[in-house]
Design an enzyme around this catalytic site. Sequence first.
Site, PDB file in Angstrom:
ATOM      1  N   PHE A 180     -21.679  -5.638  28.976  1.00 39.92           N
ATOM      2  CA  PHE A 180     -20.569  -5.605  27.969  1.00 39.92           C
ATOM      3  C   PHE A 180     -21.049  -4.920  26.790  1.00 39.92           C
ATOM      4  O   PHE A 180     -22.592  -4.536  26.694  1.00 39.92           O
ATOM      5  CB  PHE A 180     -20.134  -7.076  27.426  1.00 39.92           C
ATOM      6  CG  PHE A 180     -21.345  -7.989  26.631  1.00 39.92           C
ATOM      7  CD1 PHE A 180     -21.769  -7.779  25.337  1.00 39.92           C
ATOM      8  CD2 PHE A 180     -22.115  -8.605  27.343  1.00 39.92           C
ATOM      9  CE1 PHE A 180     -22.762  -8.652  24.858  1.00 39.92           C
ATOM     10  CE2 PHE A 180     -23.235  -9.562  26.941  1.00 39.92           C
ATOM     11  CZ  PHE A 180     -23.346  -9.412  25.709  1.00 39.92           C
TER      12      PHE A 180
ATOM     13  N   PHE B 145     -15.469  -7.708  18.747  1.00 38.66           N
ATOM     14  CA  PHE B 145     -16.526  -8.521  19.347  1.00 38.66           C
ATOM     15  C   PHE B 145     -17.221  -7.820  20.637  1.00 38.66           C
ATOM     16  O   PHE B 145     -18.224  -7.243  20.160  1.00 38.66           O
ATOM     17  CB  PHE B 145     -15.965  -9.786  20.051  1.00 38.66           C
ATOM     18  CG  PHE B 145     -16.914 -10.619  20.713  1.00 38.66           C
ATOM     19  CD1 PHE B 145     -18.201 -10.804  20.146  1.00 38.66           C
ATOM     20  CD2 PHE B 145     -16.584 -11.374  21.916  1.00 38.66           C
ATOM     21  CE1 PHE B 145     -19.133 -11.503  21.067  1.00 38.66           C
ATOM     22  CE2 PHE B 145     -17.590 -12.039  22.730  1.00 38.66           C
ATOM     23  CZ  PHE B 145     -18.754 -12.371  22.104  1.00 38.66           C
TER      24      PHE B 145
ATOM     25  N   ASN C 163     -23.448 -12.655  31.853  1.00 37.13           N
ATOM     26  CA  ASN C 163     -23.895 -13.759  32.912  1.00 37.13           C
ATOM     27  C   ASN C 163     -23.308 -15.159  32.647  1.00 37.13           C
ATOM     28  O   ASN C 163     -22.354 -15.169  31.928  1.00 37.13           O
ATOM     29  CB  ASN C 163     -25.550 -14.059  32.627  1.00 37.13           C
ATOM     30  CG  ASN C 163     -25.890 -14.767  31.206  1.00 37.13           C
ATOM     31  OD1 ASN C 163     -25.393 -15.506  30.822  1.00 37.13           O
ATOM     32  ND2 ASN C 163     -26.864 -14.082  30.576  1.00 37.13           N
TER      33      ASN C 163
ATOM     34  N   ARG D   2     -12.186  -7.100  30.199  1.00 36.25           N
ATOM     35  CA  ARG D   2     -12.057  -8.230  28.974  1.00 36.25           C
ATOM     36  C   ARG D   2     -12.293  -7.392  27.637  1.00 36.25           C
ATOM     37  O   ARG D   2     -13.437  -6.851  27.545  1.00 36.25           O
ATOM     38  CB  ARG D   2     -12.943  -9.127  29.278  1.00 36.25           C
ATOM     39  CG  ARG D   2     -12.922 -10.346  28.261  1.00 36.25           C
ATOM     40  CD  ARG D   2     -14.051 -11.357  28.622  1.00 36.25           C
ATOM     41  NE  ARG D   2     -13.841 -12.583  27.555  1.00 36.25           N
ATOM     42  CZ  ARG D   2     -15.040 -13.459  27.375  1.00 36.25           C
ATOM     43  NH1 ARG D   2     -16.134 -13.266  28.159  1.00 36.25           N
ATOM     44  NH2 ARG D   2     -14.780 -14.415  26.634  1.00 36.25           N
TER      45      ARG D   2
ATOM     46  N   HIS E  66     -28.502 -13.470  26.239  1.00 39.68           N
ATOM     47  CA  HIS E  66     -28.320 -12.304  26.834  1.00 39.68           C
ATOM     48  C   HIS E  66     -29.368 -11.113  26.738  1.00 39.68           C
ATOM     49  O   HIS E  66     -29.956 -11.109  25.623  1.00 39.68           O
ATOM     50  CB  HIS E  66     -26.829 -11.686  26.588  1.00 39.68           C
ATOM     51  CG  HIS E  66     -25.601 -12.626  26.831  1.00 39.68           C
ATOM     52  ND1 HIS E  66     -24.960 -12.644  27.982  1.00 39.68           N
ATOM     53  CD2 HIS E  66     -25.120 -13.683  26.137  1.00 39.68           C
ATOM     54  CE1 HIS E  66     -23.846 -13.733  28.182  1.00 39.68           C
ATOM     55  NE2 HIS E  66     -24.189 -14.398  26.687  1.00 39.68           N
TER      56      HIS E  66
ATOM     57  N   LEU F 270     -25.263 -14.435  20.180  1.00 37.19           N
ATOM     58  CA  LEU F 270     -25.530 -14.206  21.607  1.00 37.19           C
ATOM     59  C   LEU F 270     -27.259 -14.005  21.789  1.00 37.19           C
ATOM     60  O   LEU F 270     -27.631 -13.875  23.062  1.00 37.19           O
ATOM     61  CB  LEU F 270     -24.971 -12.967  22.105  1.00 37.19           C
ATOM     62  CG  LEU F 270     -23.579 -12.964  22.160  1.00 37.19           C
ATOM     63  CD1 LEU F 270     -22.881 -11.852  22.565  1.00 37.19           C
ATOM     64  CD2 LEU F 270     -22.940 -14.351  22.888  1.00 37.19           C
TER      65      LEU F 270
ATOM     66  N   GLN G 277     -16.147  -5.935  28.001  1.00 36.21           N
ATOM     67  CA  GLN G 277     -16.857  -6.131  29.141  1.00 36.21           C
ATOM     68  C   GLN G 277     -16.257  -5.663  30.499  1.00 36.21           C
ATOM     69  O   GLN G 277     -15.342  -5.483  30.640  1.00 36.21           O
ATOM     70  CB  GLN G 277     -16.888  -7.597  29.422  1.00 36.21           C
ATOM     71  CG  GLN G 277     -17.648  -8.259  30.546  1.00 36.21           C
ATOM     72  CD  GLN G 277     -17.788  -9.974  30.570  1.00 36.21           C
ATOM     73  OE1 GLN G 277     -17.735 -10.500  29.739  1.00 36.21           O
ATOM     74  NE2 GLN G 277     -18.051 -10.308  31.966  1.00 36.21           N
TER      75      GLN G 277
END
Length: 526
Positions: free
Chosen positions: A378, A325, A367, A320, A391, A387, A328
């Site tokens: 990531f 951003f 997660n 990903r 995380h 975030l 991952q």
Amino acid sequence: MGKRQHQGDKMYIRPSEWKYEFGGKTAAKGRKAFKRLPFDCCALSLRPFENPVATPEGVVFDLVNIVPYIKKHKKNPVNGEPLKLKQLKKLHFHKNKSGKYHCPISYKEFSLHTHIVAIKTSGNVYSYEAIEELNLRPKNMKDLLTGEPFKRSDILSIQDPHNFSEDRNVTSFLHLKKKGKKSESESEDTKSGLQDDESIQKVMKQANAIKRKREENVEKKLKHVPMSKYTSGACSGSFTSTAMTPITQNQIRPMTDDEIREERYKEMKGNNKTKPGYVQLKTTKGDLNLILYVSKAPETCHNFLELCETGYYKGIMFHRLIKGFMIQGGDPTGTGRGGRSAWGKKFKDEIDKYSSHSKRGILSMANAGKDTNGSQFFILLGPAKHLDGKHSIFGEVVGGLHVLDAMEAVETDTAFNSAHRDRPKEAIRILDTKVFQNPFKEKWVPAQIRRKQEEEKKEAEEERLRTTVGKWFSAPAPEVKPLRKGVAIGKYMNLKNIKAPKESDVKISGSKRRKKTAWGDIGKFF
């Protein structure tokens, strides 16, 4: 005379009156104490058997001991009745994983309170409870293991806690009576005791020595194992289960691997002395050098280091990529739904209030909700403070930021309805992982064991001071050995180093007459 002077009068003789006023029953003199032989011991040697055999009466012997005795005396050593070798029946006892005898059907361990029986036709040994429930009540007279048919008369009672027969009473064994027989001149009090006291004591000493040795071995094993604050649960389990041996005392159990790791994480978290971890990810776009914040997220860093050292991430792709951003990876299936931790289960989040997703290169765990961390992670390509608190941040990219630029430049699938949305069109894979520094590889001793070791050192030092001469002053004098033997005076003097003085060195000083001074001279006071 009071009102209640006759309240103790009855129309019958009370037990106390019969005993003290009318003679009563006299106490039995010379009565022998009942000494039960354990079910796993030979009735001839009084030691645990290895090859058990039984007589028609159910008396158990060891084959090695009973065969020579029968060949010589041709009788039962317990009751003196005639006995032949063909009358002996071999028994088959079964043991559990802990090496204790138990019933092979109910798996209940045998004890002094268990009714133990054997089947003559097969020689298998069971608990009477299993025979009663599965053979006698349903009238299924077949062996529970082999299926051999048997009669009710084929059931031998090896041990019955409700029926104390003389065959299990050590004091009534004929061979022990003859061996320990005493002269008639001894008093009745001496005769009333156990006749084979010495032989019994020898067996008990050996049994106690074996028991102490086992306990010492267990203590040595547990000496370097930290103990938990919880019990083993064996006491409550035996209270509710009939298949477990009754246990009346709670025992503290050793700490599990998870509890030991958790204790180590508590010591490392927030500790300035905790060393960071250093890892290098070799990718198809270049090398990424990572620093891991072990003092902030010890469990997350430990998981990542273990996966890197075992080669879990080799060949795994970054599935990903969202420009500006994050990127991952860490999922071996490449779908974003797979992956596992180094311990095979999900672990909790480690949120540090002083860490934030505030810059490019931050390393964080991916997660599927709270406390669902596995192997996916990531790397931020830009600030993402939304975030924070969701995380676990556990590291940062410190070398190879240009590699992140190359990764971000790869085109991705941007179709909204595509199953591979945000997947890079060019596969970006982790070729290898290299761990430069892993703080968890260093030797670590739990605080509980460290305290024990310090106490042992302190006790050893105190013992040394107690046994050392001169411990009560600061600088004890060294031990001086005598240089001359057989001499009382001057035995510590070395005569070789003593030289006689020369005549020139000797000065004979004459007596000088003190000069008289006046009484008023004040100098004589100084």
